[in-house]
Design an enzyme around this catalytic site. Structure first.
Site, PDB file in Angstrom:
ATOM      1  N   HIS A  43      13.280  -6.252  -4.868  1.00 46.66           N
ATOM      2  CA  HIS A  43      13.170  -7.615  -5.394  1.00 46.66           C
ATOM      3  C   HIS A  43      13.127  -7.684  -6.920  1.00 46.66           C
ATOM      4  O   HIS A  43      13.229  -8.761  -7.485  1.00 46.66           O
ATOM      5  CB  HIS A  43      11.914  -8.295  -4.845  1.00 46.66           C
ATOM      6  CG  HIS A  43      11.948  -8.478  -3.372  1.00 46.66           C
ATOM      7  ND1 HIS A  43      11.134  -7.760  -2.526  1.00 46.66           N
ATOM      8  CD2 HIS A  43      12.704  -9.271  -2.589  1.00 46.66           C
ATOM      9  CE1 HIS A  43      11.382  -8.113  -1.279  1.00 46.66           C
ATOM     10  NE2 HIS A  43      12.338  -9.027  -1.287  1.00 46.66           N
ATOM     11  N   LYS A  52       0.852  -1.182   0.000  1.00 48.80           N
ATOM     12  CA  LYS A  52       0.000   0.000   0.000  1.00 48.80           C
ATOM     13  C   LYS A  52       0.896   1.243   0.000  1.00 48.80           C
ATOM     14  O   LYS A  52       1.416   1.638   1.044  1.00 48.80           O
ATOM     15  CB  LYS A  52      -0.890   0.010   1.239  1.00 48.80           C
ATOM     16  CG  LYS A  52      -1.667  -1.283   1.444  1.00 48.80           C
ATOM     17  CD  LYS A  52      -3.124  -1.073   1.188  1.00 48.80           C
ATOM     18  CE  LYS A  52      -3.958  -2.265   1.553  1.00 48.80           C
ATOM     19  NZ  LYS A  52      -3.950  -3.344   0.595  1.00 48.80           N
TER      20      LYS A  52
END
Length: 163
Positions: free
Chosen positions: A151, A41
């Site tokens: 990532h 979020k």
């Protein structure tokens, strides 16, 4: 037994460090899946900013608005076709990119949302600028709250991270 005196402990050295915070005013339209339970979020960055203000931490930092990373900046690591895809895909056009969605691992974990490329440009630019400030000894610590999106891979998104 510590080998340093209390006057030169790591904690006191950090309190004297020159801290620069790279801050882009929040843009509330960056929602991965409005109304959904997706764990990433971006509005959490706004909450972090409010805590920094409320606790007065900003008084201990120099605050800068970073530049936005360009596609060329992103292509220093990411492939040109992947960056181009991120620039062009939107929730309205994603059905036209079905092969690319699979190829670039964009979907459930890393959904397409309104302002995707803009969001990537903001947090990537802040990380690049923070690294440059550190390398040029303009600060001792550079903070980019959104910069932990690490990532992503050269050719694909991964773990909520795009670039």
């Amino acid at each position: 037994q510590p080998t340093h005196s209390p006057a030169h402990s790591p904690a006191t050295d950090i309190t004297r460090a020159k801290v620069q915070r790279l801050f882009q005013p929040p843009n509330h339209h960056h929602h991965l899946l409005p109304g959904a339970l997706h764990p990433m979020k971006p509005h959490r960055l706004t909450l972090t900013h409010n805590l920094v203000l409320h606790y007065g931490l900003y008084k201990q930092m120099e605050v800068y608005r970073p530049y936005r990373a360009t596609p060329e900046d992103m292509m220093q690591f990411h492939s040109a076709d992947y960056v181009d895809f991120l620039k062009r895909v939107t929730p309205e056009t994603q059905k036209n990119f079905s092969d690319c969605l699979t190829r670039f691992n964009v979907g459930d974990d890393c959904p397409v949302f309104d302002g995707l490329f803009d969001f990537c440009s903001i947090y990537t630019g802040a990380s690049l600028e923070g690294a440059a400030k550190l390398n040029h000894h303009m600060c001792d610590i550079a903070v980019n709250w959104a910069g932990g999106l690490h990532h992503a891979k050269k050719f694909e998104a991964s773990g909520f991270c795009y670039v």
